[in-house]
Scaffold this motif. Sequence first.
Motif, PDB file in Angstrom:
ATOM      1  N   ILE A 277     -60.426  28.300  19.692  1.00 25.73           N
ATOM      2  CA  ILE A 277     -61.789  28.833  19.551  1.00 25.73           C
ATOM      3  C   ILE A 277     -62.144  29.658  20.780  1.00 25.73           C
ATOM      4  CG2 ILE A 277     -64.230  28.214  19.409  1.00 25.73           C
ATOM      5  CD1 ILE A 277     -63.367  25.785  17.730  1.00 25.73           C
ATOM      6  N   ILE A 278     -61.725  29.178  21.950  1.00 28.31           N
ATOM      7  CA  ILE A 278     -61.897  29.948  23.181  1.00 28.31           C
ATOM      8  C   ILE A 278     -60.541  30.563  23.496  1.00 28.31           C
ATOM      9  CG2 ILE A 278     -62.467  29.857  25.631  1.00 28.31           C
ATOM     10  CD1 ILE A 278     -64.273  27.482  25.013  1.00 28.31           C
ATOM     11  N   ALA A 279     -60.485  31.891  23.464  1.00 30.62           N
ATOM     12  CA  ALA A 279     -59.229  32.609  23.676  1.00 30.62           C
ATOM     13  C   ALA A 279     -58.759  32.483  25.123  1.00 30.62           C
ATOM     14  CB  ALA A 279     -59.425  34.086  23.327  1.00 30.62           C
ATOM     15  N   SER A 280     -57.499  32.770  25.333  1.00 29.33           N
ATOM     16  CA  SER A 280     -56.926  32.814  26.670  1.00 29.33           C
ATOM     17  C   SER A 280     -57.660  33.874  27.493  1.00 29.33           C
ATOM     18  CB  SER A 280     -55.439  33.155  26.554  1.00 29.33           C
ATOM     19  OG  SER A 280     -54.864  33.267  27.822  1.00 29.33           O
TER      20      SER A 280
ATOM     21  N   VAL B 207     -72.809  28.260  20.624  1.00 24.86           N
ATOM     22  CA  VAL B 207     -73.011  27.121  21.522  1.00 24.86           C
ATOM     23  C   VAL B 207     -73.974  27.527  22.627  1.00 24.86           C
ATOM     24  CG1 VAL B 207     -71.868  25.490  23.082  1.00 24.86           C
ATOM     25  CG2 VAL B 207     -70.661  26.311  21.052  1.00 24.86           C
ATOM     26  N   SER B 208     -74.899  26.661  22.943  1.00 29.39           N
ATOM     27  CA  SER B 208     -75.883  26.924  23.987  1.00 29.39           C
ATOM     28  C   SER B 208     -75.189  27.208  25.324  1.00 29.39           C
ATOM     29  CB  SER B 208     -76.794  25.703  24.129  1.00 29.39           C
ATOM     30  OG  SER B 208     -77.511  25.762  25.331  1.00 29.39           O
ATOM     31  N   PRO B 209     -75.637  28.243  26.055  1.00 26.01           N
ATOM     32  CA  PRO B 209     -75.063  28.511  27.378  1.00 26.01           C
ATOM     33  C   PRO B 209     -75.149  27.307  28.314  1.00 26.01           C
ATOM     34  CG  PRO B 209     -76.364  30.383  26.668  1.00 26.01           C
ATOM     35  CD  PRO B 209     -76.588  29.280  25.663  1.00 26.01           C
TER      36      PRO B 209
ATOM     37  N   LEU C 191     -72.126  25.258  27.654  1.00 26.98           N
ATOM     38  CA  LEU C 191     -70.951  25.909  28.240  1.00 26.98           C
ATOM     39  C   LEU C 191     -70.914  25.711  29.749  1.00 26.98           C
ATOM     40  CD1 LEU C 191     -70.863  29.226  26.195  1.00 26.98           C
ATOM     41  CD2 LEU C 191     -69.370  27.233  25.949  1.00 26.98           C
ATOM     42  N   LYS C 192     -72.078  25.779  30.403  1.00 25.34           N
ATOM     43  CA  LYS C 192     -72.125  25.551  31.853  1.00 25.34           C
ATOM     44  C   LYS C 192     -71.719  24.125  32.184  1.00 25.34           C
ATOM     45  CE  LYS C 192     -75.511  29.073  32.952  1.00 25.34           C
ATOM     46  NZ  LYS C 192     -76.881  29.370  33.354  1.00 25.34           N
ATOM     47  N   MET C 193     -72.157  23.156  31.354  1.00 21.93           N
ATOM     48  CA  MET C 193     -71.767  21.757  31.590  1.00 21.93           C
ATOM     49  C   MET C 193     -70.252  21.602  31.482  1.00 21.93           C
ATOM     50  SD  MET C 193     -74.896  19.562  29.779  1.00 21.93           S
ATOM     51  CE  MET C 193     -73.754  18.905  28.646  1.00 21.93           C
ATOM     52  N   ILE C 194     -69.645  22.266  30.490  1.00 18.69           N
ATOM     53  CA  ILE C 194     -68.193  22.205  30.329  1.00 18.69           C
ATOM     54  C   ILE C 194     -67.511  22.817  31.552  1.00 18.69           C
ATOM     55  CG2 ILE C 194     -66.251  23.098  28.978  1.00 18.69           C
ATOM     56  CD1 ILE C 194     -68.130  22.877  26.498  1.00 18.69           C
ATOM     57  N   TYR C 195     -68.035  23.942  32.029  1.00 19.68           N
ATOM     58  CA  TYR C 195     -67.462  24.589  33.209  1.00 19.68           C
ATOM     59  C   TYR C 195     -67.597  23.707  34.444  1.00 19.68           C
ATOM     60  CZ  TYR C 195     -66.589  27.924  36.912  1.00 19.68           C
ATOM     61  OH  TYR C 195     -66.098  28.544  38.028  1.00 19.68           O
ATOM     62  N   VAL C 196     -68.769  23.129  34.630  1.00 19.30           N
ATOM     63  CA  VAL C 196     -68.985  22.249  35.786  1.00 19.30           C
ATOM     64  C   VAL C 196     -68.013  21.066  35.737  1.00 19.30           C
ATOM     65  CG1 VAL C 196     -70.630  20.626  36.819  1.00 19.30           C
ATOM     66  CG2 VAL C 196     -71.371  22.941  36.210  1.00 19.30           C
TER      67      VAL C 196
ATOM     68  N   ILE D 168     -67.604  35.458  26.947  1.00 17.12           N
ATOM     69  CA  ILE D 168     -67.522  34.717  25.680  1.00 17.12           C
ATOM     70  C   ILE D 168     -68.764  35.029  24.846  1.00 17.12           C
ATOM     71  CG2 ILE D 168     -67.099  32.463  24.647  1.00 17.12           C
ATOM     72  CD1 ILE D 168     -66.328  31.400  27.375  1.00 17.12           C
ATOM     73  N   PRO D 169     -68.991  36.258  24.441  1.00 21.82           N
ATOM     74  CA  PRO D 169     -70.238  36.591  23.744  1.00 21.82           C
ATOM     75  C   PRO D 169     -70.413  35.872  22.416  1.00 21.82           C
ATOM     76  CG  PRO D 169     -68.730  38.459  23.733  1.00 21.82           C
ATOM     77  CD  PRO D 169     -68.120  37.403  24.615  1.00 21.82           C
ATOM     78  N   LEU D 170     -69.357  35.757  21.599  1.00 17.10           N
ATOM     79  CA  LEU D 170     -69.485  35.106  20.297  1.00 17.10           C
ATOM     80  C   LEU D 170     -69.800  33.622  20.461  1.00 17.10           C
ATOM     81  CD1 LEU D 170     -69.347  35.163  17.233  1.00 17.10           C
ATOM     82  CD2 LEU D 170     -66.875  34.787  17.414  1.00 17.10           C
TER      83      LEU D 170
END
Length: 135
Positions: A22-25, A100-102, A105-110, A93-95
């Motif tokens: 779902i998230i590309a390389s 998914v709420s930004p 996504l920030k929580m996943i990144y953190v 990751i515009p799509l």
Amino acid sequence: LQRPTQTCWVAYQATQPKLAGIIASRDMVILFINRYVNGSHFVSTSSTEWPGMEPREDRVRATMHQGGGMSLSPDPARNRTRLRWVSTIDFNIPLLTKIVSPSILKMIYVEGVRNYITDMRNNLIARREILAPRD
């Protein structure tokens, strides 16, 4: 890719796809500039272009904006090294941000950054134990 000076180098980094594709390389070409000031080690990072490392069809080119990087400073009171990390990365990751709420996504990144720091700490502890003099 190259280390033009002792304090400057250019590197290429790529990630694997995530969440079953779902998230590309992603990939990026990063310029690192290293400084040592008043006992602290600073590494600033930003995206750059490099011959032969143009964006690829099978990867999304991430961008690391100027102003990011890391600093490592001694913390004698706690007998540790303090790491400060300022991330300026745009994963492009515009799509996914429409689905998914930004904030998620920030929580996943953190969480990913936290895991990186934990792994780095564990690696340094293991290294210290291996290099420690034996009685």
